[in-house]
Design a protein around this motif. Structure first.
Motif, mmCIF file in Angstrom:
data_model
loop_
_atom_site.group_PDB
_atom_site.id
_atom_site.type_symbol
_atom_site.label_atom_id
_atom_site.label_comp_id
_atom_site.label_asym_id
_atom_site.label_seq_id
_atom_site.Cartn_x
_atom_site.Cartn_y
_atom_site.Cartn_z
ATOM 1 N N THR A 177 0.872 -1.174 0.000
ATOM 2 C CA THR A 177 0.000 0.000 0.000
ATOM 3 C C THR A 177 0.909 1.223 0.000
ATOM 4 O OG1 THR A 177 -1.733 -1.143 1.227
ATOM 5 C CG2 THR A 177 -1.813 1.262 1.206
ATOM 6 N N VAL A 178 0.750 2.077 -0.996
ATOM 7 C CA VAL A 178 1.677 3.193 -1.211
ATOM 8 C C VAL A 178 0.899 4.499 -1.289
ATOM 9 C CG1 VAL A 178 3.463 4.134 -2.722
ATOM 10 C CG2 VAL A 178 3.213 1.658 -2.482
ATOM 11 N N ASP A 179 1.358 5.506 -0.552
ATOM 12 C CA ASP A 179 0.779 6.850 -0.611
ATOM 13 C C ASP A 179 1.695 7.763 -1.422
ATOM 14 O OD1 ASP A 179 -1.340 6.088 0.919
ATOM 15 O OD2 ASP A 179 -0.853 7.319 2.669
ATOM 16 N N LEU A 180 1.114 8.442 -2.403
ATOM 17 C CA LEU A 180 1.832 9.419 -3.214
ATOM 18 C C LEU A 180 1.365 10.820 -2.832
ATOM 19 C CD1 LEU A 180 1.475 7.663 -6.684
ATOM 20 C CD2 LEU A 180 3.410 7.529 -5.118
ATOM 21 N N ARG A 181 2.303 11.660 -2.435
ATOM 22 C CA ARG A 181 2.016 13.065 -2.127
ATOM 23 C C ARG A 181 2.837 13.898 -3.123
ATOM 24 N NH1 ARG A 181 2.191 10.246 2.732
ATOM 25 N NH2 ARG A 181 0.485 10.664 4.187
ATOM 26 N N HIS A 182 2.319 14.032 -4.328
ATOM 27 C CA HIS A 182 3.092 14.614 -5.416
ATOM 28 C C HIS A 182 3.506 16.060 -5.129
ATOM 29 C CE1 HIS A 182 0.766 11.404 -7.507
ATOM 30 N NE2 HIS A 182 1.909 11.245 -8.142
ATOM 31 N N HIS A 183 4.726 16.371 -5.517
ATOM 32 C CA HIS A 183 5.098 17.780 -5.684
ATOM 33 C C HIS A 183 4.510 18.234 -7.011
ATOM 34 C CE1 HIS A 183 7.445 21.465 -5.843
ATOM 35 N NE2 HIS A 183 7.750 21.141 -7.088
ATOM 36 N N ARG A 184 3.826 19.381 -7.012
ATOM 37 C CA ARG A 184 3.184 19.903 -8.219
ATOM 38 C C ARG A 184 3.729 21.285 -8.524
ATOM 39 N NH1 ARG A 184 -0.882 17.108 -5.441
ATOM 40 N NH2 ARG A 184 -2.211 15.753 -6.723
ATOM 41 N N ALA A 185 3.826 21.595 -9.808
ATOM 42 C CA ALA A 185 4.302 22.915 -10.217
ATOM 43 C C ALA A 185 3.655 23.291 -11.537
ATOM 44 C CB ALA A 185 5.825 22.917 -10.356
ATOM 45 N N ALA A 186 3.466 24.589 -11.753
ATOM 46 C CA ALA A 186 2.971 25.073 -13.041
ATOM 47 C C ALA A 186 4.061 24.875 -14.085
ATOM 48 C CB ALA A 186 2.589 26.541 -12.938
ATOM 49 N N PRO A 187 3.762 24.231 -15.206
ATOM 50 C CA PRO A 187 4.804 23.935 -16.199
ATOM 51 C C PRO A 187 5.614 25.152 -16.633
ATOM 52 C CG PRO A 187 2.827 22.703 -16.712
ATOM 53 C CD PRO A 187 2.465 23.620 -15.578
ATOM 54 N N ASP A 188 4.971 26.298 -16.795
ATOM 55 C CA ASP A 188 5.682 27.472 -17.303
ATOM 56 C C ASP A 188 6.658 28.069 -16.299
ATOM 57 O OD1 ASP A 188 4.426 27.290 -19.762
ATOM 58 O OD2 ASP A 188 2.782 28.631 -19.193
ATOM 59 N N THR A 189 6.657 27.562 -15.058
ATOM 60 C CA THR A 189 7.585 28.081 -14.042
ATOM 61 C C THR A 189 8.840 27.231 -13.903
ATOM 62 O OG1 THR A 189 6.606 26.810 -12.215
ATOM 63 C CG2 THR A 189 5.589 28.936 -12.754
ATOM 64 N N LEU A 190 8.962 26.175 -14.709
ATOM 65 C CA LEU A 190 10.047 25.221 -14.509
ATOM 66 C C LEU A 190 11.145 25.417 -15.549
ATOM 67 C CD1 LEU A 190 7.951 22.024 -13.732
ATOM 68 C CD2 LEU A 190 9.128 23.533 -12.116
ATOM 69 N N PRO A 191 12.305 25.945 -15.135
ATOM 70 C CA PRO A 191 13.405 26.176 -16.075
ATOM 71 C C PRO A 191 14.307 24.960 -16.187
ATOM 72 C CG PRO A 191 14.013 27.025 -13.941
ATOM 73 C CD PRO A 191 12.625 26.438 -13.785
ATOM 74 N N GLU A 192 15.090 24.920 -17.250
ATOM 75 C CA GLU A 192 16.206 23.985 -17.312
ATOM 76 C C GLU A 192 17.341 24.534 -16.449
ATOM 77 O OE1 GLU A 192 17.217 22.797 -21.328
ATOM 78 O OE2 GLU A 192 15.124 23.025 -21.949
ATOM 79 N N VAL A 193 18.100 23.656 -15.858
ATOM 80 C CA VAL A 193 19.172 24.055 -14.960
ATOM 81 C C VAL A 193 20.478 24.117 -15.740
ATOM 82 C CG1 VAL A 193 20.427 23.478 -12.846
ATOM 83 C CG2 VAL A 193 17.980 22.944 -13.036
ATOM 84 N N PRO A 194 21.209 25.234 -15.680
ATOM 85 C CA PRO A 194 22.512 25.289 -16.363
ATOM 86 C C PRO A 194 23.408 24.133 -15.922
ATOM 87 C CG PRO A 194 21.873 27.458 -15.562
ATOM 88 C CD PRO A 194 20.887 26.488 -14.989
ATOM 89 N N ILE A 195 24.162 23.590 -16.843
ATOM 90 C CA ILE A 195 24.991 22.436 -16.534
ATOM 91 C C ILE A 195 25.932 22.717 -15.365
ATOM 92 C CG2 ILE A 195 26.837 20.951 -17.443
ATOM 93 C CD1 ILE A 195 25.423 21.092 -20.150
ATOM 94 N N ALA A 196 26.445 23.934 -15.290
ATOM 95 C CA ALA A 196 27.367 24.277 -14.210
ATOM 96 C C ALA A 196 26.715 24.221 -12.830
ATOM 97 C CB ALA A 196 27.939 25.678 -14.440
ATOM 98 N N LEU A 197 25.390 24.266 -12.782
ATOM 99 C CA LEU A 197 24.684 24.279 -11.503
ATOM 100 C C LEU A 197 23.988 22.963 -11.186
ATOM 101 C CD1 LEU A 197 23.049 27.845 -11.678
ATOM 102 C CD2 LEU A 197 25.226 27.168 -10.632
ATOM 103 N N LEU A 198 24.124 21.963 -12.051
ATOM 104 C CA LEU A 198 23.469 20.685 -11.800
ATOM 105 C C LEU A 198 24.113 19.973 -10.606
ATOM 106 C CD1 LEU A 198 23.059 19.295 -15.427
ATOM 107 C CD2 LEU A 198 21.203 19.968 -13.873
ATOM 108 N N PRO A 199 23.313 19.352 -9.747
ATOM 109 C CA PRO A 199 23.885 18.559 -8.657
ATOM 110 C C PRO A 199 24.736 17.421 -9.206
ATOM 111 C CG PRO A 199 21.522 18.934 -8.314
ATOM 112 C CD PRO A 199 21.838 19.384 -9.710
ATOM 113 N N PRO A 200 25.776 17.012 -8.499
ATOM 114 C CA PRO A 200 26.657 15.945 -8.998
ATOM 115 C C PRO A 200 25.926 14.658 -9.334
ATOM 116 C CG PRO A 200 27.664 17.062 -7.123
ATOM 117 C CD PRO A 200 26.278 17.602 -7.233
#
Length: 309
Positions: free
Chosen positions: A96-119
């Motif tokens: 039995t699994v509970d999902l509590r999704h993180h939700r965001a408006a699509p137009d607010t989601l940027p791509e992350v510059p490669i220099a700032l990506l987590p390892p």
């Protein structure tokens, strides 16, 4: 438990943040192990993430044997390892699994510059066995290189794959790669996922392969089954995309994530074994008093990683 419910047709208004999707699932795997026995590595346990909580689970193995379960501290993937004796082997996993999704408006989601990506994200920029992004650079740059960066570009790639590949059961095999799918233009969910991942990586978007079950799939496509989909790193989360378009992302229970299918096969077998098709059942529960809702098609971007909600 009964098969997954059919997909809902309409898109809904943005939901309250406290909504929970609660799923009961069962996976039955049946084998006949040959002389000498066989080793198995299974990836059928629901992953532990901040927003995917395993409330209860049970594992049954028909043979009296020792087994180990390893949880990866970064991905949350859980791998079950065992050695089976010759003869019948039945493995049943229920949760039995509970999902509590993180939700965001699509137009607010940027791509992350490669220099700032987590390892731990950098590895999902590179070509892999089934996702030869280096061979698709020219195609991807021409088709998507000038699009505005962010969630909408990932969605454009997802829709491009849906439009050019036809879902066809038994049309591919364990050697089929993203390039093969691009040429043949047919495939199953893992082939759609590999092609989308390769195209995303070709335009420097980190993308990874995810496995679960195909909640909400049309019964005409066959009985409920394992499902492959895509997660793309945008902003600070891995967001879900279903390039096959066959199921309902709000009902995906994540089993594992990796570079491609080679990393997270639901069963890897070493030895002579005869297999039967898996039996998978998924039931969504609803309880208005607890904020538990049925999965639906959702216009917001969905993620099951990140801080608890």
């Amino acid at each position: 438990m009964r098969p997954a419910q059919g997909a809902l047709a309409a898109w809904s208004a943005p939901p309250p943040a406290a909504e929970i999707v609660r799923l009961e699932l069962q996976v039955d795997l049946t084998y006949e192990v040959g002389p000498g026995g066989a080793d198995f590595i299974f990836n059928i346990h629901a992953a532990h993430t901040a927003r995917q909580v395993v409330e209860a689970e049970h594992l049954y193995i028909s043979q009296p044997l020792a087994w180990t379960l390893h949880a990866d501290p970064v991905s949350g993937n859980r791998s079950l390892r065992l050695h089976a004796s010759p003869g019948p082997l039945l493995l049943q996993y229920a949760a039995t699994v509970d999902l509590r999704h993180h939700r965001a408006a699509p137009d607010t989601l940027p791509e992350v510059p490669i220099a700032l990506l987590p390892p731990d994200v950098l590895g999902y920029l590179y070509p892999s066995r089934y996702c030869q992004s280096d061979r698709l650079l020219k195609l991807a740059t021409g088709a998507f290189g000038r699009l505005p960066q962010g969630y909408r570009r990932a969605q454009a790639i997802c829709e491009w794959v849906q439009q050019r590949v036809t879902f066809t059961p038994n049309s591919s095999n364990g050697n089929t790669s993203a390039v093969d799918t691009l040429i043949e233009q047919v495939g199953v969910c893992r082939d759609f996922a590999h092609l989308m991942i390769a195209l995303c990586r070709a335009v420097n978007m980190p993308a990874r392969f995810a496995t679960g079950t195909d909640y909400g799939a049309d019964p005409q496509l066959g009985p409920p089954d394992f499902h492959a989909y895509v997660e793309v790193y945008l902003g600070a989360h891995w967001y879900i995309f279903d390039p096959s378009g066959t199921a309902m992302p709000m009902g995906f229970v994540r089993f594992g994530t990796g570079r491609d299918a080679a990393d997270v096969a639901f069963a890897t077998i070493f030895g002579a074994v005869r297999t039967q098709p898996p039996l998978i059942r998924t039931l969504a529960l609803a309880d208005a008093a607890q904020g538990v809702v049925l999965p639906r098609h959702e216009p917001l971007a969905l993620s099951t990683d990140g801080a608890p909600g």
